[in-house]
Design an enzyme around this catalytic site. Structure first.
Site, PDB file in Angstrom:
ATOM      1  N   GLY A  12       0.854  -1.195   0.000  1.00 52.18           N
ATOM      2  CA  GLY A  12       0.000   0.000   0.000  1.00 52.18           C
ATOM      3  C   GLY A  12       0.881   1.232   0.000  1.00 52.18           C
ATOM      4  CB  ALA A  13       4.246   1.667  -0.614  1.00 51.55           C
ATOM      5  CB  SER A  14       0.927   3.353  -5.234  1.00 47.72           C
ATOM      6  OG  SER A  14      -0.381   3.287  -4.719  1.00 47.72           O
ATOM      7  CB  SER A 134      -7.799   4.094  11.566  1.00 48.92           C
ATOM      8  OG  SER A 134      -8.375   5.350  11.797  1.00 48.92           O
ATOM      9  CE1 TYR A 147     -10.301   3.443   6.665  1.00 50.80           C
ATOM     10  CE2 TYR A 147     -10.802   4.632   8.687  1.00 50.80           C
ATOM     11  CZ  TYR A 147      -9.880   4.217   7.749  1.00 50.80           C
ATOM     12  OH  TYR A 147      -8.561   4.558   7.860  1.00 50.80           O
ATOM     13  CB  ALA A 149     -16.935  -2.338  11.134  1.00 46.21           C
ATOM     14  CB  THR A 150     -12.516  -2.844   8.147  1.00 47.14           C
ATOM     15  OG1 THR A 150     -12.386  -1.455   7.831  1.00 47.14           O
ATOM     16  CG2 THR A 150     -13.650  -3.439   7.336  1.00 47.14           C
ATOM     17  CE  LYS A 151      -8.273   1.020   8.286  1.00 48.68           C
ATOM     18  NZ  LYS A 151      -6.916   0.648   7.899  1.00 48.68           N
TER      19      LYS A 151
HETATM   20  N1  LIG Z   1      -5.251   9.252   5.855  1.00 45.02           N
HETATM   21  C1  LIG Z   1      -5.737   9.111   7.073  1.00 45.02           C
HETATM   22  O1  LIG Z   1      -6.253  10.082   7.681  1.00 45.02           O
HETATM   23  C2  LIG Z   1      -5.653   7.792   7.766  1.00 45.02           C
HETATM   24  C3  LIG Z   1      -5.947   7.773   9.128  1.00 45.02           C
HETATM   25  C4  LIG Z   1      -5.867   6.561   9.812  1.00 45.02           C
HETATM   26  C5  LIG Z   1      -5.512   5.414   9.139  1.00 45.02           C
HETATM   27  N2  LIG Z   1      -5.234   5.455   7.803  1.00 45.02           N
HETATM   28  C6  LIG Z   1      -4.881   4.194   7.146  1.00 45.02           C
HETATM   29  O2  LIG Z   1      -3.605   4.348   6.563  1.00 45.02           O
HETATM   30  C7  LIG Z   1      -3.468   3.453   5.465  1.00 45.02           C
HETATM   31  C8  LIG Z   1      -2.940   4.208   4.263  1.00 45.02           C
HETATM   32  O3  LIG Z   1      -3.906   5.153   3.853  1.00 45.02           O
HETATM   33  P1  LIG Z   1      -3.503   6.563   3.217  1.00 45.02           P
HETATM   34  O4  LIG Z   1      -4.120   7.611   4.018  1.00 45.02           O
HETATM   35  O5  LIG Z   1      -2.057   6.593   2.957  1.00 45.02           O
HETATM   36  O6  LIG Z   1      -4.339   6.525   1.856  1.00 45.02           O
HETATM   37  P2  LIG Z   1      -3.915   6.415   0.341  1.00 45.02           P
HETATM   38  O7  LIG Z   1      -2.967   7.478  -0.041  1.00 45.02           O
HETATM   39  O8  LIG Z   1      -5.214   6.317  -0.400  1.00 45.02           O
HETATM   40  O9  LIG Z   1      -3.135   5.019   0.279  1.00 45.02           O
HETATM   41  C9  LIG Z   1      -3.785   3.805   0.228  1.00 45.02           C
HETATM   42  C10 LIG Z   1      -2.829   2.810  -0.386  1.00 45.02           C
HETATM   43  O10 LIG Z   1      -3.460   1.526  -0.406  1.00 45.02           O
HETATM   44  C11 LIG Z   1      -3.283   0.970  -1.701  1.00 45.02           C
HETATM   45  N3  LIG Z   1      -4.365   0.036  -2.002  1.00 45.02           N
HETATM   46  C12 LIG Z   1      -5.697   0.255  -1.968  1.00 45.02           C
HETATM   47  N4  LIG Z   1      -6.359  -0.845  -2.338  1.00 45.02           N
HETATM   48  C13 LIG Z   1      -5.412  -1.792  -2.613  1.00 45.02           C
HETATM   49  C14 LIG Z   1      -5.455  -3.130  -3.065  1.00 45.02           C
HETATM   50  N5  LIG Z   1      -6.619  -3.734  -3.315  1.00 45.02           N
HETATM   51  N6  LIG Z   1      -4.296  -3.797  -3.234  1.00 45.02           N
HETATM   52  C15 LIG Z   1      -3.107  -3.185  -3.002  1.00 45.02           C
HETATM   53  N7  LIG Z   1      -3.002  -1.928  -2.572  1.00 45.02           N
HETATM   54  C16 LIG Z   1      -4.138  -1.226  -2.388  1.00 45.02           C
HETATM   55  C17 LIG Z   1      -3.301   2.190  -2.622  1.00 45.02           C
HETATM   56  O11 LIG Z   1      -2.656   1.928  -3.843  1.00 45.02           O
HETATM   57  P3  LIG Z   1      -3.340   1.513  -5.226  1.00 45.02           P
HETATM   58  O12 LIG Z   1      -4.578   2.335  -5.386  1.00 45.02           O
HETATM   59  O13 LIG Z   1      -2.260   1.815  -6.211  1.00 45.02           O
HETATM   60  O14 LIG Z   1      -3.622   0.058  -5.105  1.00 45.02           O
HETATM   61  C18 LIG Z   1      -2.459   3.157  -1.816  1.00 45.02           C
HETATM   62  O15 LIG Z   1      -1.084   2.907  -2.028  1.00 45.02           O
HETATM   63  C19 LIG Z   1      -4.850   2.843   5.251  1.00 45.02           C
HETATM   64  O16 LIG Z   1      -4.895   1.566   5.834  1.00 45.02           O
HETATM   65  C20 LIG Z   1      -5.767   3.785   5.996  1.00 45.02           C
HETATM   66  O17 LIG Z   1      -6.943   3.170   6.419  1.00 45.02           O
HETATM   67  C21 LIG Z   1      -5.291   6.621   7.108  1.00 45.02           C
END
Ligand SMILES: NC(=O)c1ccc[n+]([C@@H]2O[C@H](COP(=O)([O-])OP(=O)(O)OC[C@H]3O[C@@H](n4cnc5c(N)ncnc54)[C@H](OP(=O)(O)O)[C@@H]3O)[C@@H](O)[C@H]2O)c1
Length: 245
Positions: A12-14, A134, A147, A149-151
């Site tokens: 999840g690093a794109s 989260s 969201y 519930a899964t977290k």
């Molecule tokens: N942003 C916040 O406020 C926040 C707060 C608490 C927790 N989080 C958690 O932090 C994590 C990262 O989120 P983020 O905020 O960095 O959001 P983001 O920029 O949207 O990153 C999500 C990443 O997950 C990848 N992804 C999604 N579906 C996928 C799949 N089916 N297979 C492989 N990769 C997949 C996406 O890449 P592709 O689309 O290229 O697959 C992207 O690299 C998540 O678990 C999120 O729930 C975020």
């Protein structure tokens, strides 16, 4: 823990937190491989310093193949960070399709990765799994039914694994960020108090990994708020969060 030379797979690093953390880990001397579905975005993050291995975590076969490629390229996996995630606000109607999508990515997707990583790390009798959950998993929030519930399930899953895998020399860390500025939050129209940048999040997680903290929660203001929120009685919580008409 010294990160120099550690072989790390960030899933999840794109974009967002995963991308920022991957860069931070590289700066701290780790050998990093990155995965997600978007191959172009992944390549850009990887540059010349990381190995990019595209993969959709909802497909167990793709995860198996990707784990094999990463292990071969890095010579093994010491640390795996599971950051892939999906978020969509639940509207007034309960949306089962959206609920299923959250389950597929956040829960089954994480399980697919764990299914590959645990046997590999057990064989090594060492390893670290870092799951990105989260603070939304701490209490039920309207709009976050799917969201959240899964977290919450991820927090529980990772806690159970921390106990089960201890005898195998495998450590499990749970990361609970507050709001972070990423693609995931870019369309949110509600207030996001104490929001931090993805780079700040990456540094906080890398620090937590170095300290080997079982739970990494940031920023501190959100950590404190959510800890207090857990003490609020259920009826009072419902009353406080019900919109005034
Ligand atoms: N942003 C916040 O406020 C926040 C707060 C608490 C927790 N989080 C958690 O932090 C994590 C990262 O989120 P983020 O905020 O960095 O959001 P983001 O920029 O949207 O990153 C999500 C990443 O997950 C990848 N992804 C999604 N579906 C996928 C799949 N089916 N297979 C492989 N990769 C997949 C996406 O890449 P592709 O689309 O290229 O697959 C992207 O690299 C998540 O678990 C999120 O729930 C975020």
């Amino acid at each position: 823990m010294d990160l120099t030379g550690r072989r790390v797979w960030v899933v999840g690093a794109s974009s967002g937190i995963g991308a920022a953390l991957a860069r931070e880990l590289c700066l701290r001397g780790a050998q990093v491989a990155v995965s997600a579905r978007r191959a172009d975005a992944l390549k850009e993050v990887a540059g010349e310093w990381m190995t990019a291995v595209p993969c959709d975590i909802t497909d167990a076969d793709e995860v198996r193949q990707a784990a094999g490629v990463v292990a071969a390229e890095l010579g093994g996996i010491d640390i795996a960070v599971l950051s892939a995630g999906y978020w969509k606000q639940m509207g007034d109607e309960f949306d089962v399709e959206s609920f299923d999508q959250h389950l597929a990515v956040n829960l089954s997707g994480m399980a697919n990765c764990l299914g590959e990583l645990i046997p590999r790390m057990k064989k090594q009798r060492a390893g670290m799994i870092v799951g990105i959950s989260s603070v939304a998993g701490y209490r039920g929030l309207p709009g976050s039914e799917a969201y959240g519930a899964t977290k919450a399930a991820q927090i529980n899953l990772l806690e159970a694994l921390r106990v089960r895998l201890r005898p195998d020399g495998i450590d499990v860390l749970t990361v609970c960020p507050g709001f972070v500025e990423t693609e995931m939050t870019s369309d949110n129209t509600f207030p996001m108090p104490f929001i931090v940048s993805a780079e700040q999040a990456g540094r906080a997680i890398a620090d937590g990994i170095e300290r080997q903290s079982a739970r990494i929660v940031f920023p501190w203001q959100m950590s404190l708020l959510m800890r207090i929120s857990r003490l609020v009685p259920d009826r009072l919580w419902a009353l406080a969060l019900t919109p005034r008409s």
